[in-house]
Enzyme design. Structure first.
Site, mmCIF file in Angstrom:
data_model
loop_
_atom_site.group_PDB
_atom_site.id
_atom_site.type_symbol
_atom_site.label_atom_id
_atom_site.label_comp_id
_atom_site.label_asym_id
_atom_site.label_seq_id
_atom_site.Cartn_x
_atom_site.Cartn_y
_atom_site.Cartn_z
ATOM 1 N N CYS A 1 0.816 -1.216 0.000
ATOM 2 C CA CYS A 1 0.000 0.000 0.000
ATOM 3 C C CYS A 1 0.852 1.271 0.000
ATOM 4 C CB CYS A 1 -0.944 0.000 1.204
ATOM 5 S SG CYS A 1 -0.125 -0.251 2.799
ATOM 6 N N HIS B 1 -2.665 7.022 2.921
ATOM 7 C CA HIS B 1 -1.211 7.133 2.980
ATOM 8 C C HIS B 1 -0.769 8.332 2.134
ATOM 9 C CE1 HIS B 1 -1.192 3.477 5.096
ATOM 10 N NE2 HIS B 1 -0.587 2.679 4.247
#
Length: 379
Positions: free
Chosen positions: A176, A269
């Site tokens: 990710c 993120h």
């Protein structure tokens, strides 16, 4: 690379002319946070119908609502269609494989056990779309961001020969942490990516946690995430690699230096990126590339594909995690603050939703592409 023959749309929307007949899907590791995301995403999916929920033997025999109990991670309720579905033991591979056309896998196990489990499913002629890292650097396993390296599916034929299968295989999605900045760099490759310095600021859901289960993260920043920096530096090179004789050969450039930091954010993120090029583009050239870039998911109009893959924000204070992580259903990449850098050529920030684009959503999009390309078929 192999030339892929794509089936006509009618063939993957239904069984050879029968419209609206869905593919049977299993979720292995259905009770964890990413498994719960899969459950939520697939609740109303137009192509896929969840027929199997599987987890460890501890959860087997319970209804899904009993198995997740107070660990359901989201504000919305458990979807009605799976609440009373009985969770099965993921280790009963043959039994589960008979009930599905393919599986998503998001288990929390040691890597050698994950490799054994995913291989076992593949050998039952059940394709595996994995959220796990166990096979990411295996050279005949595609590790895909569908808008970027869809051509890597060509190695599936070599993998099938290795496994001795006709239909079964394993494919996986990348870490990710790279999903925000690798898409932003992809349209700029032909300027000659030389060096990349990136700091990622990663949400707690990336560790499978919420503030309720990880109160130590409140008002806190942790400058270490085990194994994350190595993945952030190595996995992009495989994404940008070439298919040679049935194997993915990683790219040799750019050199990537990463720092990965856990921050007190639920989802999303952020990446702060500096990059240098062999031929420095103008700012206008970069913005034009970002504005025009699209991948196969957009061209095919796959159900989970964001309408726009890359979105640039002109405001100085964007993208922001809370405002922009859900861009295009959490599947779009948000970019901002492009400016020249005194050490490198340019710097910018970018943002992706780590459990949607970066995990379950990215895996679902990969499965849609595999169905569209004819790699996943009904049993």
């Amino acid at each position: 690379e192999k030339t892929i023959t794509r089936p006509a749309r009618a063939e993957y929307c239904g069984i050879r002319g029968e419209a609206n007949v869905k593919y049977r899907v299993g979720i292995i590791g259905a009770t964890g946070m990413v498994g719960q995301r899969f459950v939520s995403i697939l609740a109303e999916h137009p192509w896929f119908d969840v027929t199997v929920l599987a987890a460890s033997s501890r959860s087997a025999g319970q209804t899904y609502i009993e198995a997740v109990g107070g660990r359901w991670a989201f504000e919305w309720p458990v979807p009605e269609g799976v609440r009373e579905m009985v969770v099965q033991d993921a280790a009963l591979v043959d039994q589960l494989a008979a009930q599905v056309d393919f599986v998503f896998c998001a288990v929390d196990m040691p890597k050698d056990q994950i490799r054994a489990l995913e291989t076992a499913y593949a050998k039952t002629e059940t394709p595996v779309v994995s959220n796990n890292s166990a096979f990411r650097m295996t050279d005949d396993v595609p590790m895909m961001i569908p808008e970027i390296n869809a051509g890597h599916v060509a190695v599936i034929e070599a993998q099938r020969k290795r496994l001795g299968t006709k239909v079964g295989f394993v494919t996986c999605k990348p870490n990710c942490s790279i999903q925000g900045y690798v898409p932003a760099l992809e349209p700029l490759k032909d300027f000659g990516l030389e060096k990349v310095m990136v700091a990622t600021y990663q949400a707690i859901s990336g560790a499978g946690k919420t503030f309720r289960t990880w109160p130590e993260m409140t008002d806190n920043v942790i400058p270490y995430i085990g194994g994350e920096e190595q993945k952030s530096e190595q996995e992009p090179l495989k994404i940008w690699g070439s298919v040679v004789d049935g194997r993915i050969v990683p790219a040799s450039k750019p050199l990537i230096s990463a720092q990965c930091i856990r921050v007190p954010v639920t989802d999303g993120h952020m990446a702060a990126v500096s990059v240098s090029f062999a031929r420095k583009p103008s700012r206008e050239e970069i913005l034009a590339r970002w504005a025009s870039y699209e991948g196969l998911p957009q061209k095919y109009q796959l159900p989970s594909a964001p309408e726009k893959f890359l979105t640039y924000f002109e405001e100085d204070n964007r993208p922001q995690t809370r405002l922009d992580r859900d861009l295009f259903g959490g599947m779009g990449i948000a970019i901002g603050r492009l400016r020249e850098d005194v050490l490198m050529d340019y710097k910018f920030v970018s943002l992706s939703h780590n459990t949607l684009r970066g995990a379950a959503g990215g895996a679902v999009l990969t499965a849609e592409l595999l169905v569209h390309e004819g790699w996943i078929v009904r049993k």
